[in-house]
Motif scaffolding. Structure first.
Motif, PDB file in Angstrom:
ATOM      1  N   MET A  93       0.842  -1.180   0.000  1.00 48.62           N
ATOM      2  CA  MET A  93       0.000   0.000   0.000  1.00 48.62           C
ATOM      3  C   MET A  93       0.883   1.238   0.000  1.00 48.62           C
ATOM      4  SD  MET A  93      -3.182  -0.937   2.478  1.00 48.62           S
ATOM      5  CE  MET A  93      -2.257  -1.438   3.919  1.00 48.62           C
ATOM      6  N   ALA A  94       0.475   2.238  -0.769  1.00 51.55           N
ATOM      7  CA  ALA A  94       1.259   3.452  -0.920  1.00 51.55           C
ATOM      8  C   ALA A  94       0.529   4.648  -0.324  1.00 51.55           C
ATOM      9  CB  ALA A  94       1.525   3.712  -2.398  1.00 51.55           C
ATOM     10  N   GLN A  95       1.285   5.502   0.309  1.00 54.99           N
ATOM     11  CA  GLN A  95       0.708   6.724   0.854  1.00 54.99           C
ATOM     12  C   GLN A  95       0.584   7.741  -0.267  1.00 54.99           C
ATOM     13  OE1 GLN A  95       2.485   8.227   4.442  1.00 54.99           O
ATOM     14  NE2 GLN A  95       1.577  10.244   4.174  1.00 54.99           N
ATOM     15  N   ILE A  96      -0.649   8.266  -0.479  1.00 55.70           N
ATOM     16  CA  ILE A  96      -0.878   9.243  -1.534  1.00 55.70           C
ATOM     17  C   ILE A  96      -1.334  10.592  -0.992  1.00 55.70           C
ATOM     18  CG2 ILE A  96      -1.334   7.505  -3.312  1.00 55.70           C
ATOM     19  CD1 ILE A  96      -4.362   8.171  -2.929  1.00 55.70           C
ATOM     20  N   GLY A  97      -1.337  10.749   0.334  1.00 54.73           N
ATOM     21  CA  GLY A  97      -1.753  12.027   0.889  1.00 54.73           C
ATOM     22  C   GLY A  97      -1.442  12.145   2.357  1.00 54.73           C
ATOM     23  N   THR A  98      -1.409  13.393   2.809  1.00 56.16           N
ATOM     24  CA  THR A  98      -1.195  13.721   4.213  1.00 56.16           C
ATOM     25  C   THR A  98      -2.196  14.805   4.596  1.00 56.16           C
ATOM     26  OG1 THR A  98       1.150  13.258   3.969  1.00 56.16           O
ATOM     27  CG2 THR A  98       0.495  14.479   5.918  1.00 56.16           C
ATOM     28  N   PHE A  99      -2.822  14.628   5.757  1.00 59.44           N
ATOM     29  CA  PHE A  99      -3.861  15.548   6.195  1.00 59.44           C
ATOM     30  C   PHE A  99      -3.693  15.892   7.667  1.00 59.44           C
ATOM     31  CE2 PHE A  99      -5.615  13.781   2.418  1.00 59.44           C
ATOM     32  CZ  PHE A  99      -6.441  14.765   1.892  1.00 59.44           C
ATOM     33  N   GLY A 100      -4.249  17.017   8.049  1.00 60.33           N
ATOM     34  CA  GLY A 100      -4.406  17.412   9.438  1.00 60.33           C
ATOM     35  C   GLY A 100      -5.902  17.546   9.696  1.00 60.33           C
ATOM     36  N   ARG A 101      -6.288  17.487  10.957  1.00 60.88           N
ATOM     37  CA  ARG A 101      -7.712  17.566  11.317  1.00 60.88           C
ATOM     38  C   ARG A 101      -7.919  18.724  12.276  1.00 60.88           C
ATOM     39  NH1 ARG A 101     -11.208  12.614  13.986  1.00 60.88           N
ATOM     40  NH2 ARG A 101     -13.226  13.613  13.772  1.00 60.88           N
ATOM     41  N   ASP A 102      -8.950  19.550  12.000  1.00 63.06           N
ATOM     42  CA  ASP A 102      -9.225  20.671  12.897  1.00 63.06           C
ATOM     43  C   ASP A 102     -10.272  20.276  13.941  1.00 63.06           C
ATOM     44  OD1 ASP A 102     -11.798  20.974  11.778  1.00 63.06           O
ATOM     45  OD2 ASP A 102     -11.265  22.733  10.601  1.00 63.06           O
ATOM     46  N   GLU A 103     -10.613  21.206  14.822  1.00 65.16           N
ATOM     47  CA  GLU A 103     -11.535  20.926  15.922  1.00 65.16           C
ATOM     48  C   GLU A 103     -12.962  20.649  15.454  1.00 65.16           C
ATOM     49  OE1 GLU A 103     -11.280  25.230  15.068  1.00 65.16           O
ATOM     50  OE2 GLU A 103      -9.751  23.797  15.651  1.00 65.16           O
ATOM     51  N   ASN A 104     -13.295  20.999  14.202  1.00 69.12           N
ATOM     52  CA  ASN A 104     -14.628  20.739  13.649  1.00 69.12           C
ATOM     53  C   ASN A 104     -14.705  19.420  12.876  1.00 69.12           C
ATOM     54  OD1 ASN A 104     -15.711  23.219  14.611  1.00 69.12           O
ATOM     55  ND2 ASN A 104     -14.713  24.265  12.918  1.00 69.12           N
ATOM     56  N   GLY A 105     -13.598  18.668  12.850  1.00 66.09           N
ATOM     57  CA  GLY A 105     -13.582  17.392  12.147  1.00 66.09           C
ATOM     58  C   GLY A 105     -13.287  17.494  10.666  1.00 66.09           C
ATOM     59  N   VAL A 106     -12.841  18.675  10.203  1.00 67.22           N
ATOM     60  CA  VAL A 106     -12.502  18.874   8.799  1.00 67.22           C
ATOM     61  C   VAL A 106     -11.023  18.537   8.596  1.00 67.22           C
ATOM     62  CG1 VAL A 106     -12.324  20.548   6.906  1.00 67.22           C
ATOM     63  CG2 VAL A 106     -14.252  20.665   8.515  1.00 67.22           C
ATOM     64  N   PHE A 107     -10.752  17.685   7.621  1.00 70.60           N
ATOM     65  CA  PHE A 107      -9.387  17.306   7.272  1.00 70.60           C
ATOM     66  C   PHE A 107      -8.909  18.197   6.126  1.00 70.60           C
ATOM     67  CE2 PHE A 107     -11.367  13.516   9.001  1.00 70.60           C
ATOM     68  CZ  PHE A 107     -10.393  13.017   9.853  1.00 70.60           C
ATOM     69  N   THR A 108      -7.691  18.725   6.245  1.00 74.27           N
ATOM     70  CA  THR A 108      -7.104  19.558   5.195  1.00 74.27           C
ATOM     71  C   THR A 108      -5.720  19.018   4.881  1.00 74.27           C
ATOM     72  OG1 THR A 108      -8.282  21.470   6.069  1.00 74.27           O
ATOM     73  CG2 THR A 108      -6.485  21.913   4.543  1.00 74.27           C
ATOM     74  N   GLY A 109      -5.436  18.882   3.577  1.00 77.77           N
ATOM     75  CA  GLY A 109      -4.136  18.356   3.191  1.00 77.77           C
ATOM     76  C   GLY A 109      -3.981  18.304   1.691  1.00 77.77           C
ATOM     77  N   SER A 110      -3.252  17.303   1.229  1.00 82.80           N
ATOM     78  CA  SER A 110      -3.006  17.177  -0.206  1.00 82.80           C
ATOM     79  C   SER A 110      -3.064  15.715  -0.625  1.00 82.80           C
ATOM     80  CB  SER A 110      -1.657  17.771  -0.575  1.00 82.80           C
ATOM     81  OG  SER A 110      -0.625  17.097   0.101  1.00 82.80           O
ATOM     82  N   ILE A 111      -3.409  15.537  -1.910  1.00 86.04           N
ATOM     83  CA  ILE A 111      -3.444  14.215  -2.530  1.00 86.04           C
ATOM     84  C   ILE A 111      -2.511  14.267  -3.730  1.00 86.04           C
ATOM     85  CG2 ILE A 111      -4.853  12.479  -3.694  1.00 86.04           C
ATOM     86  CD1 ILE A 111      -7.289  13.687  -2.188  1.00 86.04           C
ATOM     87  N   ARG A 112      -1.605  13.300  -3.808  1.00 82.56           N
ATOM     88  CA  ARG A 112      -0.653  13.271  -4.916  1.00 82.56           C
ATOM     89  C   ARG A 112      -0.563  11.851  -5.474  1.00 82.56           C
ATOM     90  NH1 ARG A 112       5.024  15.968  -4.241  1.00 82.56           N
ATOM     91  NH2 ARG A 112       3.892  17.719  -5.105  1.00 82.56           N
ATOM     92  N   THR A 113      -0.919  11.725  -6.768  1.00 80.00           N
ATOM     93  CA  THR A 113      -0.762  10.476  -7.503  1.00 80.00           C
ATOM     94  C   THR A 113      -0.063  10.827  -8.821  1.00 80.00           C
ATOM     95  OG1 THR A 113      -2.834  10.617  -8.762  1.00 80.00           O
ATOM     96  CG2 THR A 113      -2.959   9.622  -6.555  1.00 80.00           C
ATOM     97  N   LEU A 114       0.015   9.865  -9.734  1.00 79.74           N
ATOM     98  CA  LEU A 114       0.606  10.163 -11.036  1.00 79.74           C
ATOM     99  C   LEU A 114      -0.234  11.156 -11.833  1.00 79.74           C
ATOM    100  CD1 LEU A 114       1.828   6.618 -12.118  1.00 79.74           C
ATOM    101  CD2 LEU A 114       3.222   8.528 -11.312  1.00 79.74           C
ATOM    102  N   THR A 115      -1.560  11.195 -11.586  1.00 77.24           N
ATOM    103  CA  THR A 115      -2.425  12.103 -12.331  1.00 77.24           C
ATOM    104  C   THR A 115      -3.028  13.220 -11.487  1.00 77.24           C
ATOM    105  OG1 THR A 115      -4.278  10.594 -12.016  1.00 77.24           O
ATOM    106  CG2 THR A 115      -3.059  10.402 -14.077  1.00 77.24           C
ATOM    107  N   LEU A 116      -2.983  13.119 -10.181  1.00 79.11           N
ATOM    108  CA  LEU A 116      -3.525  14.151  -9.291  1.00 79.11           C
ATOM    109  C   LEU A 116      -2.419  14.752  -8.438  1.00 79.11           C
ATOM    110  CD1 LEU A 116      -6.716  12.455  -7.774  1.00 79.11           C
ATOM    111  CD2 LEU A 116      -6.662  14.231  -9.515  1.00 79.11           C
ATOM    112  N   ASN A 117      -2.484  16.051  -8.264  1.00 77.26           N
ATOM    113  CA  ASN A 117      -1.630  16.755  -7.319  1.00 77.26           C
ATOM    114  C   ASN A 117      -2.439  17.950  -6.842  1.00 77.26           C
ATOM    115  OD1 ASN A 117       0.397  17.754  -5.737  1.00 77.26           O
ATOM    116  ND2 ASN A 117       1.714  18.363  -7.428  1.00 77.26           N
TER     117      ASN A 117
END
Length: 99
Positions: free
Chosen positions: A1-25
């Motif tokens: 399994m490969a990691q394709i993203g990293t996120f943080g979570r705020d106090e409201n349960g919203v995750f913010t981060g990035s997704i990176r694959t061969l076709t998405l960044n």
């Protein structure tokens, strides 16, 4: 399994981060949503204002640890991507791709 993203979570349960694959960044947010039935997603995934996926809250059988099971899709992808958002070290969350 490969990691394709990293996120943080705020106090409201919203995750913010990035997704990176061969076709998405993309910078992405994963927002909780109100469900209108049992099969509806618990979360929606956005790249800017564009919805690119949905997520369901799950629990690991052995440990009971919660994670998000995500389905991501985009016209640039040959088929949808299935991934899990799991808590990593500290406050980091990792998006792990699976087939």
């Amino acid at each position: 399994m490969a990691q394709i993203g990293t996120f943080g979570r705020d106090e409201n349960g919203v995750f913010t981060g990035s997704i990176r694959t061969l076709t998405l960044n993309v910078k992405a947010t994963i927002r909780p949503v109100d469900r209108d039935n049992d099969k509806a997603p618990d979360h929606r995934v956005f790249a800017g204002a564009v919805e690119i996926g949905a997520g369901w809250t799950k629990a690991a059988r052995e440990t009971g640890t919660e994670y998000l099971s995500l389905k991501l899709d985009d016209p640039s992808l040959p088929s949808p991507i299935y991934a899990q958002l799991v808590q990593g070290d500290g406050s980091d969350w990792k998006l792990i791709w699976s087939r």
